[in-house]
Design a protein around this motif. Sequence first.
Motif, PDB file in Angstrom:
ATOM      1  N   GLY A  77      -3.590  -1.626  10.769  1.00 23.16           N
ATOM      2  CA  GLY A  77      -3.080  -1.616   9.396  1.00 23.16           C
ATOM      3  C   GLY A  77      -1.689  -2.211   9.316  1.00 23.16           C
ATOM      4  O   GLY A  77      -1.376  -2.962   8.382  1.00 23.16           O
ATOM      5  N   ALA A  90      -9.756   9.271  -0.427  1.00 25.02           N
ATOM      6  CA  ALA A  90      -9.547   7.821  -0.393  1.00 25.02           C
ATOM      7  C   ALA A  90      -8.424   7.453   0.565  1.00 25.02           C
ATOM      8  O   ALA A  90      -8.509   6.445   1.292  1.00 25.02           O
ATOM      9  CB  ALA A  90      -9.242   7.309  -1.796  1.00 25.02           C
ATOM     10  N   ARG A  91      -7.368   8.264   0.587  1.00 27.93           N
ATOM     11  CA  ARG A  91      -6.266   7.991   1.511  1.00 27.93           C
ATOM     12  C   ARG A  91      -6.707   8.134   2.965  1.00 27.93           C
ATOM     13  O   ARG A  91      -6.352   7.317   3.830  1.00 27.93           O
ATOM     14  CB  ARG A  91      -5.121   8.942   1.210  1.00 27.93           C
ATOM     15  N   ASP A 116      -8.051  -0.599  -2.190  1.00 30.45           N
ATOM     16  CA  ASP A 116      -9.400  -1.047  -1.823  1.00 30.45           C
ATOM     17  C   ASP A 116     -10.398   0.099  -1.943  1.00 30.45           C
ATOM     18  O   ASP A 116     -11.519  -0.087  -2.430  1.00 30.45           O
ATOM     19  CB  ASP A 116      -9.405  -1.586  -0.392  1.00 30.45           C
ATOM     20  N   VAL A 117     -10.028   1.289  -1.496  1.00 29.59           N
ATOM     21  CA  VAL A 117     -10.948   2.424  -1.522  1.00 29.59           C
ATOM     22  C   VAL A 117     -11.138   2.929  -2.948  1.00 29.59           C
ATOM     23  O   VAL A 117     -12.252   3.289  -3.345  1.00 29.59           O
ATOM     24  CB  VAL A 117     -10.449   3.552  -0.606  1.00 29.59           C
ATOM     25  N   PRO A 168     -12.506  -1.546   2.775  1.00 26.69           N
ATOM     26  CA  PRO A 168     -12.328  -1.673   4.224  1.00 26.69           C
ATOM     27  C   PRO A 168     -13.598  -1.367   5.027  1.00 26.69           C
ATOM     28  O   PRO A 168     -13.507  -0.888   6.143  1.00 26.69           O
ATOM     29  CB  PRO A 168     -11.238  -0.650   4.514  1.00 26.69           C
ATOM     30  N   ASP A 177       0.842  -1.200   0.000  1.00 25.44           N
ATOM     31  CA  ASP A 177       0.000   0.000   0.000  1.00 25.44           C
ATOM     32  C   ASP A 177       0.873   1.245   0.000  1.00 25.44           C
ATOM     33  O   ASP A 177       0.975   1.973   0.996  1.00 25.44           O
ATOM     34  CB  ASP A 177      -0.927  -0.016   1.218  1.00 25.44           C
ATOM     35  N   ALA A 234      -8.981   5.152   3.831  1.00 25.79           N
ATOM     36  CA  ALA A 234      -8.182   3.940   3.993  1.00 25.79           C
ATOM     37  C   ALA A 234      -7.466   3.934   5.340  1.00 25.79           C
ATOM     38  O   ALA A 234      -7.426   2.906   6.039  1.00 25.79           O
ATOM     39  CB  ALA A 234      -7.177   3.820   2.850  1.00 25.79           C
ATOM     40  N   ASP A 235      -6.903   5.058   5.729  1.00 32.18           N
ATOM     41  CA  ASP A 235      -6.198   5.130   7.012  1.00 32.18           C
ATOM     42  C   ASP A 235      -7.172   5.013   8.185  1.00 32.18           C
ATOM     43  O   ASP A 235      -6.822   4.433   9.214  1.00 32.18           O
ATOM     44  CB  ASP A 235      -5.425   6.447   7.106  1.00 32.18           C
ATOM     45  N   GLY A 266      -7.441   0.111   6.031  1.00 32.95           N
ATOM     46  CA  GLY A 266      -7.472  -0.509   4.712  1.00 32.95           C
ATOM     47  C   GLY A 266      -6.348   0.006   3.845  1.00 32.95           C
ATOM     48  O   GLY A 266      -5.439   0.722   4.296  1.00 32.95           O
ATOM     49  N   SER A 267      -6.397  -0.345   2.562  1.00 33.57           N
ATOM     50  CA  SER A 267      -5.392   0.109   1.611  1.00 33.57           C
ATOM     51  C   SER A 267      -6.034   1.076   0.626  1.00 33.57           C
ATOM     52  O   SER A 267      -7.247   1.065   0.409  1.00 33.57           O
ATOM     53  CB  SER A 267      -4.784  -1.078   0.858  1.00 33.57           C
ATOM     54  N   LEU A 268      -5.199   1.906   0.006  1.00 35.30           N
ATOM     55  CA  LEU A 268      -5.691   2.883  -0.959  1.00 35.30           C
ATOM     56  C   LEU A 268      -6.357   2.177  -2.138  1.00 35.30           C
ATOM     57  O   LEU A 268      -7.381   2.640  -2.652  1.00 35.30           O
ATOM     58  CB  LEU A 268      -4.534   3.757  -1.440  1.00 35.30           C
TER      59      LEU A 268
END
Length: 658
Positions: A633, A98-99, A111-112, A276, A30, A102-103, A107-109
């Motif tokens: 994470g 999205a970042r 995924d978003v 996520p 990620d 995700a945080d 989750g990961s960027l």
Amino acid sequence: MVTTRRGERVPATSLPVARICVDVPLAHLDRPFDYQVSTEQDAAAVPGCRVRVRFAGQLVDGFLLDRVASSDYGRKLTFLDRVLSPEPVLAPEILELARVVADRYAGSLTDVLRLAVPPRHARTEAKESVPAPVPVPPAVDGWARYPFGPNLLDALSSGRTARAVWQALPFEDWPARLAEAAVTVAAGGRGALIVVPDHRDLARLEAACSALAEGAVALAADLGPAERYRRWLAVRRGAARIVLGTRGAAFAPVADLGLVVVWDDGDDLHVEPRMPYPNVRDVLVQRAHQSGASLVVGGFARTAEAQVLVDSGWAHEVVAARETLRSAAPRVVAVGDSDWQETRDPAARSARLPSIAFDAARFAFSHDAPVLVQVPRRGYVPALACGQCRAPARCRRCAGPLALPGGTDDGRPRPAHCRWCGATEAAFRCGTCGSRRLRGQVIGARRTAEELGRAFSGVPVRTSGGDEVLASVPGGAALVVATPGAEPVAAGGYGAALLLDGWALLGRADLRASEEALRRWMTAAALVRPGSADGRVVVIADSALAPVQALARWDPVWHARRELAGRAELGFPPAVRMATVDGAPDALAAALDDLVLPPTGEVLGPVPLGEDRERALVRVARTEGRALAAVLGDLLSVRSARKEPEVLRVKLDPLEIV
């Protein structure tokens, strides 16, 4: 292609390094990866475009995040394989959002971004988008019923930031009110985004917006890929100022965003079922904070999370005065299981109705009005129990729950069957007491419709739920039996609503059981005519319970405050940040041993979930929520890098904890 004598590509002369988010669903990857941009790709390789790169020996898709002059990789960079399209589909503000999401959810960027940007449709992308005309400011008289409603609309029209939790009045035409707010913002040259739970709400909202302005764009999952991408591109290109949609529209790239709205934020349809697992309300709160846009959280009920926004001072209430509320609300009567009144009419007894509910229905029919009957479960008799000891009835083969399917075979009622393996159970014997008698634990919507049809002969009966959900029903005497969330809108409103089996909603082993029960009851009761027009609501539940009192007084604010105070005392969300971690026992135990939690961190459990799975709860103080997400994470990243075979599922702020 511009090449050297050796056939090698030539790097671009300006900003030759592209930072790429590769579409690889591995937590430890990620981060952006650097690639070279060739001279031939220079013009098309713009930030936000789709590219294809070679990664770990395979060609994968990705998004170009940025162009820079140099890389700190230290080795020779690989060139982009190709630019799939020069269309900058990933807007900078959506990338930032999205970042953040995700945080927040560990989750990961990647995924978003899968949730934020729809798949490409090349033929659609080649067509131009026609800009919508600037609408005329609408009349907003409907907001005058709320003391701070005009202030909210003044702020929206002038471009000032306003954050509000709106408590809609019962029988309120909420699509019209939200359309007025959106068109007010669009008339000022800014964009508006409204997210609703399902397609029926979206259809009503779209009709309300179309009546006030042209060019409102609706984004929904049931659109075909080409049509959805065409509408989404119109939004990305700035051709649409008003955007409506369901869950996925929360990431719509609306230009110059001035207003974001989430309606009925407690509905579980607002929670994304894929990693996520973000919640629309939280996404829009983050988006409003990031962009400076106004925010409205609206609904008939109020969640504890919305109450946190008010208590913190981040948002303000928009509620009606009690006098206005009393004139708009239906008359609500609660009847507990022990308070059922015996009636001389055998039809009322067979229909499982106390006399007061039976009389309310007959009164509505006498005034040619439909009656709404809310039943917690669909089906015929979806749960059976022993008729003597009341133990749940189980299948002899797989121990699954038994149910009655309804209907007949050769004129005889169909026998009970297992809901897991489908085997019939014609000779039931209770494993606890040996009795052969069965009784219904919960009566489903189809059985209820059958019983009520016999009780009110001559009155048409309609059902709504499951795969057959009605959007609306005509006026006139009729029985409408619906499951929660599937209640259709009646022309002219319902004359009465009968909310059956309240214990089934209140008795669920769920942290949000009372909040969800009240939300479902108020959503149904809001479709009933005001008490001044003889609208009545009968709820079958103990009147001493807090959700029932809140419904009877139509005071969701009091219930939300009470619910939030109770959760704060016990240490449950949203007073704290909490995560669930699910996995195999050994993998979960090893993961918990490796966790380095913030100072207020605490692990509860693990507890068994069945099928060799366990769940642990991890909670921290609300101020340490970001630290908890970072720790989880990192845990997933380390396990991904180690190629651990057992998968752990992590959810932050889940709706269901147990």
